[in-house]
Write a protein that holds these residues in place. Sequence first.
Motif, PDB file in Angstrom:
ATOM      1  N   GLU A  73       0.825  -1.209   0.000  1.00  0.00           N
ATOM      2  CA  GLU A  73       0.000   0.000   0.000  1.00  0.00           C
ATOM      3  C   GLU A  73       0.856   1.255   0.000  1.00  0.00           C
ATOM      4  OE1 GLU A  73      -3.326   0.196  -0.595  1.00  0.00           O
ATOM      5  OE2 GLU A  73      -2.845  -1.889  -1.038  1.00  0.00           O
ATOM      6  N   ALA A  74       1.969   1.245   0.738  1.00  0.00           N
ATOM      7  CA  ALA A  74       2.868   2.396   0.737  1.00  0.00           C
ATOM      8  C   ALA A  74       3.433   2.632  -0.663  1.00  0.00           C
ATOM      9  CB  ALA A  74       4.000   2.174   1.736  1.00  0.00           C
ATOM     10  N   LEU A  75       3.805   1.565  -1.360  1.00  0.00           N
ATOM     11  CA  LEU A  75       4.367   1.711  -2.693  1.00  0.00           C
ATOM     12  C   LEU A  75       3.316   2.101  -3.719  1.00  0.00           C
ATOM     13  CD1 LEU A  75       6.853  -1.306  -2.766  1.00  0.00           C
ATOM     14  CD2 LEU A  75       7.432   1.125  -2.772  1.00  0.00           C
ATOM     15  N   ARG A  76       2.115   1.563  -3.572  1.00  0.00           N
ATOM     16  CA  ARG A  76       1.049   1.935  -4.507  1.00  0.00           C
ATOM     17  C   ARG A  76       0.779   3.432  -4.442  1.00  0.00           C
ATOM     18  NH1 ARG A  76      -2.784  -0.988  -6.698  1.00  0.00           N
ATOM     19  NH2 ARG A  76      -4.447   0.289  -5.816  1.00  0.00           N
ATOM     20  N   GLY A  77       0.890   3.995  -3.249  1.00  0.00           N
ATOM     21  CA  GLY A  77       0.688   5.438  -3.101  1.00  0.00           C
ATOM     22  C   GLY A  77       1.728   6.258  -3.840  1.00  0.00           C
ATOM     23  N   ALA A  78       2.887   5.644  -4.132  1.00  0.00           N
ATOM     24  CA  ALA A  78       3.947   6.331  -4.873  1.00  0.00           C
ATOM     25  C   ALA A  78       3.919   5.985  -6.363  1.00  0.00           C
ATOM     26  CB  ALA A  78       5.306   5.951  -4.275  1.00  0.00           C
ATOM     27  N   GLY A  79       2.883   5.279  -6.798  1.00  0.00           N
ATOM     28  CA  GLY A  79       2.756   4.923  -8.205  1.00  0.00           C
ATOM     29  C   GLY A  79       3.433   3.629  -8.603  1.00  0.00           C
ATOM     30  N   LEU A 129       8.939   3.521   3.511  1.00  0.00           N
ATOM     31  CA  LEU A 129       8.317   3.073   4.766  1.00  0.00           C
ATOM     32  C   LEU A 129       8.598   4.007   5.935  1.00  0.00           C
ATOM     33  CD1 LEU A 129       8.996  -0.770   4.478  1.00  0.00           C
ATOM     34  CD2 LEU A 129       6.972   0.528   3.767  1.00  0.00           C
ATOM     35  N   LYS A 130       9.036   5.217   5.654  1.00  0.00           N
ATOM     36  CA  LYS A 130       9.290   6.169   6.744  1.00  0.00           C
ATOM     37  C   LYS A 130       8.032   6.433   7.560  1.00  0.00           C
ATOM     38  CE  LYS A 130      13.226   8.639   4.759  1.00  0.00           C
ATOM     39  NZ  LYS A 130      13.726   9.919   4.204  1.00  0.00           N
ATOM     40  N   ALA A 131       6.889   6.455   6.899  1.00  0.00           N
ATOM     41  CA  ALA A 131       5.626   6.719   7.598  1.00  0.00           C
ATOM     42  C   ALA A 131       4.953   5.436   8.082  1.00  0.00           C
ATOM     43  CB  ALA A 131       4.680   7.492   6.678  1.00  0.00           C
ATOM     44  N   HIS A 132       5.676   4.307   8.008  1.00  0.00           N
ATOM     45  CA  HIS A 132       5.113   3.015   8.413  1.00  0.00           C
ATOM     46  C   HIS A 132       6.083   2.316   9.360  1.00  0.00           C
ATOM     47  CE1 HIS A 132       1.931   3.229   5.301  1.00  0.00           C
ATOM     48  NE2 HIS A 132       2.845   3.893   4.628  1.00  0.00           N
ATOM     49  N   PRO A 133       6.243   2.836  10.564  1.00  0.00           N
ATOM     50  CA  PRO A 133       7.251   2.278  11.490  1.00  0.00           C
ATOM     51  C   PRO A 133       6.953   0.861  11.955  1.00  0.00           C
ATOM     52  CG  PRO A 133       5.856   3.879  12.607  1.00  0.00           C
ATOM     53  CD  PRO A 133       5.533   3.984  11.154  1.00  0.00           C
ATOM     54  N   GLY A 134       5.725   0.390  11.788  1.00  0.00           N
ATOM     55  CA  GLY A 134       5.379  -0.942  12.256  1.00  0.00           C
ATOM     56  C   GLY A 134       5.830  -2.068  11.351  1.00  0.00           C
ATOM     57  N   ASP A 183      14.743   2.558   5.775  1.00  0.00           N
ATOM     58  CA  ASP A 183      13.296   2.683   5.673  1.00  0.00           C
ATOM     59  C   ASP A 183      12.808   2.406   4.259  1.00  0.00           C
ATOM     60  OD1 ASP A 183      12.760   3.393   8.369  1.00  0.00           O
ATOM     61  OD2 ASP A 183      13.469   5.427   7.978  1.00  0.00           O
ATOM     62  N   ASP A 184      13.636   1.730   3.478  1.00  0.00           N
ATOM     63  CA  ASP A 184      13.226   1.379   2.121  1.00  0.00           C
ATOM     64  C   ASP A 184      12.259   0.198   2.150  1.00  0.00           C
ATOM     65  OD1 ASP A 184      15.175   3.235   1.503  1.00  0.00           O
ATOM     66  OD2 ASP A 184      16.608   1.762   0.722  1.00  0.00           O
ATOM     67  N   ALA A 185      11.433   0.112   1.129  1.00  0.00           N
ATOM     68  CA  ALA A 185      10.587  -1.069   0.935  1.00  0.00           C
ATOM     69  C   ALA A 185      11.414  -2.157   0.261  1.00  0.00           C
ATOM     70  CB  ALA A 185       9.378  -0.720   0.078  1.00  0.00           C
ATOM     71  N   LEU A 186      11.289  -3.372   0.767  1.00  0.00           N
ATOM     72  CA  LEU A 186      11.992  -4.522   0.200  1.00  0.00           C
ATOM     73  C   LEU A 186      10.992  -5.555  -0.292  1.00  0.00           C
ATOM     74  CD1 LEU A 186      14.907  -5.337   2.675  1.00  0.00           C
ATOM     75  CD2 LEU A 186      15.108  -4.530   0.335  1.00  0.00           C
TER      76      LEU A 186
END
Length: 290
Positions: A73-79, A129-134, A183-186
């Motif tokens: 979901e975080a990545l989808r928000g960035a296109g 993922l900076k805004a997704h600390p969990g 905080d990168d998405a993997l």
Amino acid sequence: MNSWERAERLDADHLTDALYERTGVRLTVEGPCSGGQVGAAYVRWAHGRRSVLKWRPRTARSDLESGPLAVCEALRGAGYPCPATELTAQVGHAVVHVQELLPGAPIHLMDEDGLDQVLALNDLQAGALKAHPGVPSARLYLTRDGPGFCLHEPLRRHSRRTAELERRVRDVGARHPDVLRGDDALHLDFHPGNLLHVDGRITGVVDWDGAARGDRRLDLVTLRFGLHAPGRQSGPGVVERLDALLDALPADVLGPAWAHMSLRMTDWAVRHFTPDEVRHWLDLAERRLG
């Protein structure tokens, strides 16, 4: 339909029945996803739209939602072309979720243009993922076994050569943390088989079951191993260009990332494939752990 497909169809039918009991949504199973992917099937909604049904055994819904699904979901928000999650439910010890069916087919030949697109996607993963600390960090398992993969004992027992590789992996693990901070998405399974395209344009990245937090450059190391898979093809200069990018990475990134993939792919080959395939992965692993 072979015996595996029949077993997979029975599992999917059972899970869609359980999903109906819990959500009131009726889905029709069409069959296993192409490529024989375990734990995934094509389904059709009552109004005719097709989706992908996936299930993860021994998983809590909250863990899936705060981990892989949150990454998507975080990545989808960035296109980023991740599949949307359309339905999720706990069914016993498993989580069943329905995802958007993205257009396209897996990449069979990675050319220069495809690599450009992949690198652009990898850039989008930076800081996502900076805004997704969990979202938990990805572990490398360099000194201890992973959950069903990255096992050390099979390498110790298989041959002198695999035992030496395992020793070198542990040595890297003794000098570095078990996570690549960030905080990168993997994605963690970032290979051409999980990259969809239509006429050379990447239309989707699928199979985010292991998605986590960390340093996105680990996915580029995973891609390098993916391009080495038997039968996988790449265009002129693609592997050399990716190797040059990897060789320019800091040692505290490349070393642990390469050790992780070396352990992961060699262990899997020892337990599931032929001695020739074990040697195939050792040849690559030793290039940067030799």
